[in-house]
Design an enzyme around this catalytic site. Structure first.
Site, PDB file in Angstrom:
ATOM      1  N   SER A  12       0.616  -1.289  -0.310  1.00  0.00           N
ATOM      2  CA  SER A  12      -0.078  -0.026   0.486  1.00  0.00           C
ATOM      3  C   SER A  12       0.649   1.649   0.255  1.00  0.00           C
ATOM      4  O   SER A  12       1.760   1.651   1.220  1.00  0.00           O
ATOM      5  CB  SER A  12      -0.695  -0.140   1.099  1.00  0.00           C
ATOM      6  N   HIS A  37      -1.233  -1.173  -4.415  1.00  0.00           N
ATOM      7  CA  HIS A  37      -2.172  -1.423  -3.443  1.00  0.00           C
ATOM      8  C   HIS A  37      -2.621   0.678  -3.571  1.00  0.00           C
ATOM      9  O   HIS A  37      -1.477   1.234  -2.883  1.00  0.00           O
ATOM     10  CB  HIS A  37      -2.821  -2.157  -2.459  1.00  0.00           C
ATOM     11  N   ASP A  39      -4.254   3.353  -1.805  1.00  0.00           N
ATOM     12  CA  ASP A  39      -5.427   3.840  -1.255  1.00  0.00           C
ATOM     13  C   ASP A  39      -6.194   5.527  -1.235  1.00  0.00           C
ATOM     14  O   ASP A  39      -5.936   5.925  -0.223  1.00  0.00           O
ATOM     15  CB  ASP A  39      -5.500   3.539   0.589  1.00  0.00           C
ATOM     16  N   MET A  41      -8.868   8.096   0.280  1.00  0.00           N
ATOM     17  CA  MET A  41      -9.472   8.019   1.627  1.00  0.00           C
ATOM     18  C   MET A  41     -10.186   9.461   0.973  1.00  0.00           C
ATOM     19  O   MET A  41      -9.357  10.431   0.739  1.00  0.00           O
ATOM     20  CB  MET A  41      -8.897   8.049   2.756  1.00  0.00           C
ATOM     21  N   HIS A  70      -8.423   1.200  -4.233  1.00  0.00           N
ATOM     22  CA  HIS A  70      -9.478   0.748  -3.076  1.00  0.00           C
ATOM     23  C   HIS A  70     -10.079   2.046  -2.330  1.00  0.00           C
ATOM     24  O   HIS A  70      -9.645   3.601  -1.990  1.00  0.00           O
ATOM     25  CB  HIS A  70      -8.536   0.180  -1.640  1.00  0.00           C
ATOM     26  N   MET A  72     -12.198   4.342  -0.313  1.00  0.00           N
ATOM     27  CA  MET A  72     -13.009   4.354   0.557  1.00  0.00           C
ATOM     28  C   MET A  72     -13.396   5.941   0.948  1.00  0.00           C
ATOM     29  O   MET A  72     -12.845   6.646   1.855  1.00  0.00           O
ATOM     30  CB  MET A  72     -12.102   4.117   1.840  1.00  0.00           C
ATOM     31  N   MET A 141     -11.617  -5.908   5.241  1.00  0.00           N
ATOM     32  CA  MET A 141     -11.087  -5.183   6.176  1.00  0.00           C
ATOM     33  C   MET A 141     -10.641  -5.977   7.171  1.00  0.00           C
ATOM     34  O   MET A 141     -11.987  -6.113   7.840  1.00  0.00           O
ATOM     35  CB  MET A 141     -11.778  -3.903   6.578  1.00  0.00           C
ATOM     36  N   ASP A 176      -7.119  -6.600   3.529  1.00  0.00           N
ATOM     37  CA  ASP A 176      -6.241  -4.953   3.931  1.00  0.00           C
ATOM     38  C   ASP A 176      -6.587  -4.741   5.114  1.00  0.00           C
ATOM     39  O   ASP A 176      -7.759  -4.736   6.043  1.00  0.00           O
ATOM     40  CB  ASP A 176      -6.875  -4.499   3.374  1.00  0.00           C
ATOM     41  N   GLY A 198       1.228  -2.510   4.426  1.00  0.00           N
ATOM     42  CA  GLY A 198       2.232  -1.076   4.162  1.00  0.00           C
ATOM     43  C   GLY A 198       2.711  -0.964   5.100  1.00  0.00           C
ATOM     44  O   GLY A 198       4.213  -1.640   4.558  1.00  0.00           O
TER      45      GLY A 198
END
Length: 225
Positions: A12, A37, A39, A41, A70, A72, A141, A176, A198
Site C-alpha cells: 500500500s 494498492h 488507498d 480516503m 481501494h 474509501m 478489512m 487489507d 503497508g
C-alpha cells in the site's frame, strides 16, 4: 488479465514516501511486489484524506504490475469514471458506502475496470452473497479503515465463509490491514490470495535503499509457503 489464485503481495503506497511515489513504486515492484494498492480516503467515509484520481493518473506510468484502487469514499459513483480513466485495473468500493452497491459495481465494470467490493470488520460475509456474480475481488478489512499501521483484527472465519461462498468463481479474496509475517499465514490458510501490506513492506527501506522492501516482502511470503 488472466485469473490467478496464487498469493499476491500488494504494498500500500499509503506507507510510501508521498513526495516520491513514482520512484517508490518502481523500487517496491523491483523488490518483488505483485500489485500496487492505492488507498483513496475522503475524510468523510473514513477519518483521513489521502489523494484522488489525478494522483492515480500521475503514478500509473510507474506501475508495471496491477493498480489496485481501494475507494474509501462516499458517495462512490460520481468518481468511478475518473479512477477508471486514471488507469485503475481494479476499483473497489465499500458495501457500507451507499445504498446501491449493485449499481456501483455495474458502473465499475461499465467503466472498464475489474470490480471489487470491500467489507468493514463489522460487516458479515453474507452482505455480498447477492453480488458474487458481479465482482472480481472481495476485500476483507482486517482493521477499521482510515489509517495505516493499525492492529490486525482476526477475520479468518469471514474469509473461510467467503471462500466457501465463492466456490469456483474467479474472484480474489483480498486482506487489507495489519498484514505481517505473523498474520499472513492465518488468512492465506483461510483462503485469501491478495495481501495488502503497508508498513510491513515499507519499514526500514527507502528509494535509495530499497533492499529492505524485498526482505520484508520475502518475509511475508515465507510465512505462508
Amino acid at each position: 488479465m488472466s485469473f490467478d489464485r496464487s498469493v499476491k503481495i500488494a504494498p500500500s503506497i499509503l506507507s510510501a514516501d508521498f513526495a516520491n511515489f513514482g520512484a517508490e513504486i518502481e523500487a517496491v515492484e523491483g523488490q518483488g511486489a505483485d500489485w500496487i494498492h492505492v488507498d483513496v480516503m475522503d475524510g468523510h467515509f473514513v477519518p483521513n484524506i489521502t489523494f484522488g484520481a489525478s494522483t492515480c493518473a500521475a503514478i500509473r506510468p510507474h506501475i508495471k504490475t496491477i493498480m489496485d484502487v481501494h475507494l474509501m469514499i462516499a458517495p462512490v459513483d460520481p468518481y468511478i469514471e475518473g479512477f477508471a480513466e486514471a488507469g485503475a485495473d481494479f476499483i473497489t468500493a465499500h458495501v457500507e458506502a451507499g445504498p446501491h452497491i449493485h449499481r456501483t459495481l455495474q458502473a465499475i465494470r461499465g467503466a472498464g475496470a475489474k470490480a471489487g467490493v470491500a467489507l468493514n470488520p463489522g460487516t458479515p460475509a453474507d452482505a455480498v452473497v447477492e453480488l458474487l456474480d458481479m465482482v472480481d475481488l472481495v476485500c476483507v478489512m482486517t482493521v477499521n479503515p482510515g489509517f495505516g499501521g493499525q492492529k490486525f483484527i482476526d477475520m479468518t472465519a469471514k474469509v473461510r465463509r467467503l471462500r466457501e461462498m465463492i466456490g469456483d468463481r474467479p474472484i480474489h479474496i483480498e486482506i487489507d490491514g495489519g498484514v505481517t509475517p505473523q498474520t499472513a499465514p492465518l488468512v492465506v490458510e483461510a483462503g485469501a490470495d491478495v495481501l495488502v501490506a503497508g508498513s510491513a513492506v515499507f519499514k526500514g527501506g527507502s528509494v535509495t535503499d530499497p533492499a529492505p522492501y524485498g526482505e520484508n516482502i520475502r518475509a511475508i511470503r515465507a510465512s505462508y509457503t
